[in-house]
Structure formats: structure tokens, C-alpha cells
Design a protein around this motif. Structure first.
Motif, PDB file in Angstrom:
ATOM      1  N   TYR A  55       0.825  -1.209   0.000  1.00  0.00           N
ATOM      2  CA  TYR A  55       0.000   0.000   0.000  1.00  0.00           C
ATOM      3  C   TYR A  55       0.862   1.262   0.000  1.00  0.00           C
ATOM      4  CZ  TYR A  55      -4.071  -2.968   0.763  1.00  0.00           C
ATOM      5  OH  TYR A  55      -5.058  -3.916   0.636  1.00  0.00           O
ATOM      6  N   ARG A  56       1.957   1.251   0.740  1.00  0.00           N
ATOM      7  CA  ARG A  56       2.858   2.416   0.766  1.00  0.00           C
ATOM      8  C   ARG A  56       3.434   2.712  -0.615  1.00  0.00           C
ATOM      9  NH1 ARG A  56       6.546   1.266   6.174  1.00  0.00           N
ATOM     10  NH2 ARG A  56       4.828   1.349   7.656  1.00  0.00           N
ATOM     11  N   LEU A  57       3.656   1.661  -1.386  1.00  0.00           N
ATOM     12  CA  LEU A  57       4.254   1.831  -2.713  1.00  0.00           C
ATOM     13  C   LEU A  57       3.215   2.030  -3.813  1.00  0.00           C
ATOM     14  CD1 LEU A  57       7.157  -0.773  -2.509  1.00  0.00           C
ATOM     15  CD2 LEU A  57       7.265   1.701  -2.192  1.00  0.00           C
ATOM     16  N   GLY A  58       1.951   2.087  -3.429  1.00  0.00           N
ATOM     17  CA  GLY A  58       0.913   2.407  -4.396  1.00  0.00           C
ATOM     18  C   GLY A  58       0.204   1.232  -5.034  1.00  0.00           C
ATOM     19  N   PHE A  59       0.466   0.031  -4.559  1.00  0.00           N
ATOM     20  CA  PHE A  59      -0.248  -1.134  -5.083  1.00  0.00           C
ATOM     21  C   PHE A  59      -1.622  -1.192  -4.426  1.00  0.00           C
ATOM     22  CE2 PHE A  59       4.105  -2.187  -5.983  1.00  0.00           C
ATOM     23  CZ  PHE A  59       4.061  -2.952  -7.138  1.00  0.00           C
ATOM     24  N   SER A  60      -2.648  -1.421  -5.219  1.00  0.00           N
ATOM     25  CA  SER A  60      -3.995  -1.519  -4.649  1.00  0.00           C
ATOM     26  C   SER A  60      -4.288  -2.930  -4.157  1.00  0.00           C
ATOM     27  CB  SER A  60      -5.045  -1.098  -5.677  1.00  0.00           C
ATOM     28  OG  SER A  60      -4.951  -1.908  -6.828  1.00  0.00           O
ATOM     29  N   ASN A  61      -3.475  -3.883  -4.598  1.00  0.00           N
ATOM     30  CA  ASN A  61      -3.661  -5.278  -4.209  1.00  0.00           C
ATOM     31  C   ASN A  61      -2.312  -5.846  -3.756  1.00  0.00           C
ATOM     32  OD1 ASN A  61      -3.922  -8.103  -4.198  1.00  0.00           O
ATOM     33  ND2 ASN A  61      -5.481  -8.055  -5.784  1.00  0.00           N
ATOM     34  N   PRO A  62      -2.196  -6.244  -2.494  1.00  0.00           N
ATOM     35  CA  PRO A  62      -0.927  -6.781  -2.001  1.00  0.00           C
ATOM     36  C   PRO A  62      -0.419  -7.992  -2.791  1.00  0.00           C
ATOM     37  CG  PRO A  62      -2.357  -6.274  -0.171  1.00  0.00           C
ATOM     38  CD  PRO A  62      -3.184  -6.119  -1.422  1.00  0.00           C
ATOM     39  N   ALA A  63      -1.321  -8.782  -3.335  1.00  0.00           N
ATOM     40  CA  ALA A  63      -0.896  -9.943  -4.128  1.00  0.00           C
ATOM     41  C   ALA A  63      -0.153  -9.495  -5.383  1.00  0.00           C
ATOM     42  CB  ALA A  63      -2.096 -10.803  -4.496  1.00  0.00           C
ATOM     43  N   HIS A  64      -0.577  -8.388  -5.958  1.00  0.00           N
ATOM     44  CA  HIS A  64       0.121  -7.863  -7.135  1.00  0.00           C
ATOM     45  C   HIS A  64       1.533  -7.417  -6.765  1.00  0.00           C
ATOM     46  CE1 HIS A  64      -3.954  -6.865  -9.204  1.00  0.00           C
ATOM     47  NE2 HIS A  64      -3.627  -8.137  -9.325  1.00  0.00           N
ATOM     48  N   PHE A  65       1.666  -6.819  -5.585  1.00  0.00           N
ATOM     49  CA  PHE A  65       2.994  -6.413  -5.119  1.00  0.00           C
ATOM     50  C   PHE A  65       3.895  -7.632  -4.967  1.00  0.00           C
ATOM     51  CE2 PHE A  65       5.691  -6.154  -1.270  1.00  0.00           C
ATOM     52  CZ  PHE A  65       6.691  -5.351  -1.794  1.00  0.00           C
TER      53      PHE A  65
END
Length: 56
Positions: A24-34
Motif C-alpha cells: 500500500y505504501r508503494l501504491g499497489f492496490s492489491n498486495p498480491a500484485h505487489f
């Protein structure tokens, strides 16, 4: 892409933030995508990277 990977590594190395928080800090809306992005770029999952480099 490399900036995000570098920032992710920095967060994993220097903080105790969870992969979800880092996502979330890096701008991903989905942690799985990160997690998928990080593994694609580094060959390691965020948790494995942290364990391998820090031990926690």
C-alpha cells in the motif's frame, strides 16, 4: 520498475512493516500484485527476501 523494487527492498530491510503495508505504501492496490511484482523482479518473495537478508 527498479525504483519500486529498490524502495520495496529498503522497506523490507529497514522496517518491520508487513508486505501488505509495504504494498500500500508503494501504491499497489492489491498486495498480491505487489508480491508477484517483487518475485518477478527479484526471484524471491518479499517474505523470503526479508528472512534471507535479515533473519526475521
Amino acid at each position: 520498475q527498479s525504483r519500486i523494487t529498490t524502495e520495496a527492498k529498503r522497506h523490507l530491510y529497514f522496517t518491520e512493516a508487513s508486505a501488505k503495508e509495504i504494498a500500500y505504501r508503494l501504491g499497489f492496490s492489491n498486495p498480491a500484485h505487489f508480491s508477484s511484482f517483487f518475485k518477478k523482479c527479484t526471484g524471491k518473495s518479499p517474505s523470503f527476501f526479508r528472512k534471507q537478508n535479515i533473519g526475521f
